[in-house]
Every structure is written in structure tokens, then in C-alpha cells.
Design a protein around this motif. Structure first.
Motif, PDB file in Angstrom:
ATOM      1  N   ASP A 261       0.836  -1.207   0.000  1.00  0.00           N
ATOM      2  CA  ASP A 261       0.000   0.000   0.000  1.00  0.00           C
ATOM      3  C   ASP A 261       0.867   1.252   0.000  1.00  0.00           C
ATOM      4  O   ASP A 261       1.850   1.348   0.739  1.00  0.00           O
ATOM      5  N   VAL A 262       0.483   2.225  -0.830  1.00  0.00           N
ATOM      6  CA  VAL A 262       1.120   3.542  -0.824  1.00  0.00           C
ATOM      7  C   VAL A 262       0.074   4.519  -0.308  1.00  0.00           C
ATOM      8  O   VAL A 262      -0.887   4.848  -1.007  1.00  0.00           O
ATOM      9  N   SER A 264       0.627   7.646   1.100  1.00  0.00           N
ATOM     10  CA  SER A 264       0.985   9.067   1.106  1.00  0.00           C
ATOM     11  C   SER A 264       1.142   9.562  -0.322  1.00  0.00           C
ATOM     12  O   SER A 264       0.935   8.815  -1.278  1.00  0.00           O
ATOM     13  N   ASN A 265       1.509  10.812  -0.472  1.00  0.00           N
ATOM     14  CA  ASN A 265       1.606  11.405  -1.803  1.00  0.00           C
ATOM     15  C   ASN A 265       2.840  12.286  -1.924  1.00  0.00           C
ATOM     16  O   ASN A 265       3.399  12.760  -0.927  1.00  0.00           O
ATOM     17  N   LYS A 271       0.851  13.084  -6.575  1.00  0.00           N
ATOM     18  CA  LYS A 271       0.639  11.704  -7.017  1.00  0.00           C
ATOM     19  C   LYS A 271       1.052  10.740  -5.898  1.00  0.00           C
ATOM     20  O   LYS A 271       1.890  11.074  -5.056  1.00  0.00           O
ATOM     21  N   PRO A 272       0.475   9.529  -5.864  1.00  0.00           N
ATOM     22  CA  PRO A 272       0.839   8.562  -4.828  1.00  0.00           C
ATOM     23  C   PRO A 272       2.339   8.313  -4.790  1.00  0.00           C
ATOM     24  O   PRO A 272       2.964   8.030  -5.819  1.00  0.00           O
ATOM     25  N   CYS A 273       2.909   8.425  -3.606  1.00  0.00           N
ATOM     26  CA  CYS A 273       4.360   8.261  -3.463  1.00  0.00           C
ATOM     27  C   CYS A 273       4.678   8.170  -1.976  1.00  0.00           C
ATOM     28  O   CYS A 273       4.039   8.826  -1.157  1.00  0.00           O
ATOM     29  N   ASP A 274       5.659   7.349  -1.618  1.00  0.00           N
ATOM     30  CA  ASP A 274       6.076   7.275  -0.216  1.00  0.00           C
ATOM     31  C   ASP A 274       7.599   7.220  -0.081  1.00  0.00           C
ATOM     32  O   ASP A 274       8.143   6.568   0.811  1.00  0.00           O
ATOM     33  N   CYS A 291       8.376  12.254  -5.757  1.00  0.00           N
ATOM     34  CA  CYS A 291       8.325  11.188  -6.761  1.00  0.00           C
ATOM     35  C   CYS A 291       9.488  11.339  -7.740  1.00  0.00           C
ATOM     36  O   CYS A 291      10.180  12.363  -7.755  1.00  0.00           O
TER      37      CYS A 291
END
Length: 343
Positions: A261-262, A264-265, A271-274, A291
Motif C-alpha cells: 500500500d502507498v 501518502s503522496n 501523485k501517490p508516493c512514499d 516522486c
């Protein structure tokens, strides 16, 4: 007698890459009465330097807190050394799920007033009257109990990229900030609810559980070994994984994936990113989530201003930093007006 690092981080990185040998990333802590922390610090440095151990270690009168990278070939010798110290014999070692030969690039053993900056006066309560330690299986069972309040004892930038389902995640910068805030939020449930806490490796919960018991909470539990040990037990025992995302770690990896699961952003485009990074402008060094696309577009910087500075010749950057202290942004990890999508 060598009691300090002789190699720079870059020199050490080159040596590690050249050697290509497996290393184990691990952590441990222990509360104990240490009469002479300076002497103990030197003893550790001399022994571990000879074993090629790298890492960040804090020593105080109250004990030791260590995050380390140990050559796999020297692990037996390292464990034997620990077992030779009476209060570290069979101490629990939180061994990382993912390993990186460059998780640490220097050996730093520092003497501190405390091994954990908690802001508490330990003389005002019994620090040994701790909560009940639970393993991953018992922890999962507690989370299924509707009378459980689950609390993340970590800071905002840690819980942002990963946390347990249903956990309270205080929006705080430091551990000491979280204690009173959490108590205020759950003060009406001191007797009827299970107060269950977790952190990275367990050390914050050791002190927090005793503090909350002192404050009148009756049913206090803490995750033994923290997220690191939980992930190991879930993997080895084939248990349900109730952790979402990454576990933030305090080494060059910055994160260890626990689930796919991602949550955070990217703080710059949303955009979704961790993936946590530090701003390439050394005068800023802000920790934030970025990102790959934004990293390329912004030259690994947090803002256009920092991008311009980072593009200057190194000597000009040094001249701009001369006489100036570190920016507060370094310590306000992830908090800056330039980060448009910081939650």
C-alpha cells in the motif's frame, strides 16, 4: 588510539561498494544504569570500529539506544561482544527485513543526557512500571477488540508513509509533543479502554507506557519490538499484516516496505508516493516526499529557490552558507510552505 571516524561518508561509501560484502541493519536499546557513559562510549567505539560496525549510537546514564550496520561475517563476534556486557546479554536485536550495505556510512557513538529526548522528569514516576508487552499475534487480537484505542507514538513524517489500520496518528514533530496531546484526546477512557501503543523499535513505548500508567490508565499495552519485530513475526508466522505502507527508519534507506500500500503522496505534485528524500540544497536539507518525476524536474530540490542554489558551484554554495546556522526546516521535517501537497 582512534576514537573518531577518519573517513568521510563518500570515502566509506566507495569502500563499501568496492567490498560488496553483505551487511545487516539492526537496532537495539536497553535501559540500564551506566556509571561512566564517556568510558562506556569509548569502549564501544574501539570494539565496534575493529569489527567494521557503522551506525548511530546514543549512550547516557540511563542506558543505550543504537541503530547499526554490521558486516554479516562479523555478526557472531558482534553478538558475543554484546553478551559480554551484563546488561546487554541476550538483548533483543531488531534486525531489518530489508538490508542495504550503505544504510550507515559512519560510526557515531555519542554521549547524551538521555537516550530518548522525551522531555520527561523521570524522578516524578516509576519508569519501570511499564505496560504489557505483546507479540504480533496478541497485538492483532487486541486490534480486533472494539474496546481498544491504538496509538502511533511516532512523528508525523513517520506515520504519513505507514501506520496500522485504525491508529491515532498525532500530527507532531517530536515524541515529547505527542505525550500530552494523546492524553488529552483519550483522557475519558483511562479505565474502560485498552490503550495499545506502537513505535519503530519499541523504545518510545517503553517510556510512554510507564508515563500513561502513572497518569491513571489501567490497561496499557505496547508492541514488543515495535513495527520492525512485528513485520518479522508476520512474515515468519504467516499472520495477517495489519500495517499499511512503509516503516520509516532512521538510516540512509529512510523506509522499509511492510505492505504494498502507498498511503501518502508526493509533496510537490500530489501523485501517490512514499519515498522520503532530503533537499539537494545542503543549506536546506528538508526531509520531504518526492516522486521520480518531480525529482528529475526539480533536481532533487524542494523548491525553485533551492534548485537555483544547488546549481551553483560548490564554493559559491559554501559562501552563501558561511556564518549561518542550520535552517529550522531541517528539524521541521516535511513542514514548509513550498510543499503544496503536504497533508
Amino acid at each position: 588510539m582512534q576514537l573518531y571516524n577518519k573517513l568521510s561518508a563518500k570515502e566509506r561509501e566507495a569502500l563499501l561498494e568496492e567490498a560488496g560484502e553483505d551487511r545487516l541493519t539492526l537496532s537495539f536499546y536497553q535501559y540500564a544504569k551506566i556509571g561512566n557513559p564517556d568510558l562506556f562510549r569509548n569502549h564501544l567505539f574501539i570494539a565496534w570500529d575493529q569489527m567494521e560496525v557503522l551506525g548511530r549510537i546514543y549512550v547516557a546514564h540511563e542506558g543505550i539506544n543504537a541503530q547499526l550496520s554490521v558486516p554479516a561475517k562479523n555478526f557472531g563476534k558482534f553478538k558475543e561482544f554484546l553478551d559480554g556486557i551484563y546488561f546487554l546479554e541476550n538483548v533483543r536485536l531488531n534486525i531489518a527485513i530489508e538490508h542495504d550495505i550503505k544504510s550507515f556510512l559512519k560510526l557515531k557513538v555519542k554521549v547524551r543526557d538521555k537516550i530518548l529526548a522525551d522531555g520527561l522528569n523521570d524522578e516524578t514516576f516509576d519508569v519501570t512500571n511499564k505496560g504489557v508487552h505483546v507479540d504480533a499475534k496478541a497485538f492483532n487480537e487486541l486490534l480486533e477488540d472494539p474496546n481498544t484505542i491504538l496509538v502511533d507514538m511516532r512523528n508525523h513524517y513517520e506515520s504519513e508513509i505507514g501506520h496500522f489500520k485504525g491508529a491515532m496518528t498525532p500530527d507532531v514533530d517530536t515524541f515529547r509533543d505527542s505525550l500530552d496531546l494523546i492524553e488529552k484526546d483519550i483522557q475519558d477512557h483511562k479505565e474502560d479502554k485498552n490503550l495499545v501503543m506502537y513505535c519503530t523499535g519499541g523504545i518510545r513505548c517503553e517510556k510512554a507506557s510507564a508515563y500513561y500508567k502513572h497518569k491513571g490508565f489501567q490497561k496499557v499495552y505496547q508492541l514488543e519490538g515495535g513495527i520492525i519485530e512485528y513485520a518479522r513475526q508476520v512474515q515468519n508466522l504467516k499472520l495477517e499484516n495489519k500495517f499499511l505502507g512503509k516503516n520509516f527508519v532512521f538510516d540512509h534507506r529512510r523506509g522499509e516496505r511492510i505492505s504494498e500500500d502507498v498511503i501518502s503522496n508526493c509533496h510537490q505534485c500530489g501523485k501517490p508516493c512514499d519515498t522520503h528524500v532530503n533537499c539537494a540544497n545542503e543549506a536546506c536539507h528538508l526531509l520531504f516526499i518526492q516522486c521520480e518525476e518531480c525529482a528529475e524536474q526539480m533536481s532533487n530540490c524542494c523548491s525553485a529557490e533551492c534548485q537555483d542554489i544547488a546549481a551553483l558551484p560548490y564554493e559559491e554554495q559554501k559562501a552563501l552558507r558561511k556564518g549561518k546556522g542550520n535552517s529550522n526546516k531541517i528539524f521541521k521535517k516535511g513542514r514548509s510552505e513550498v510543499l503544496k501537497y503536504k497533508r
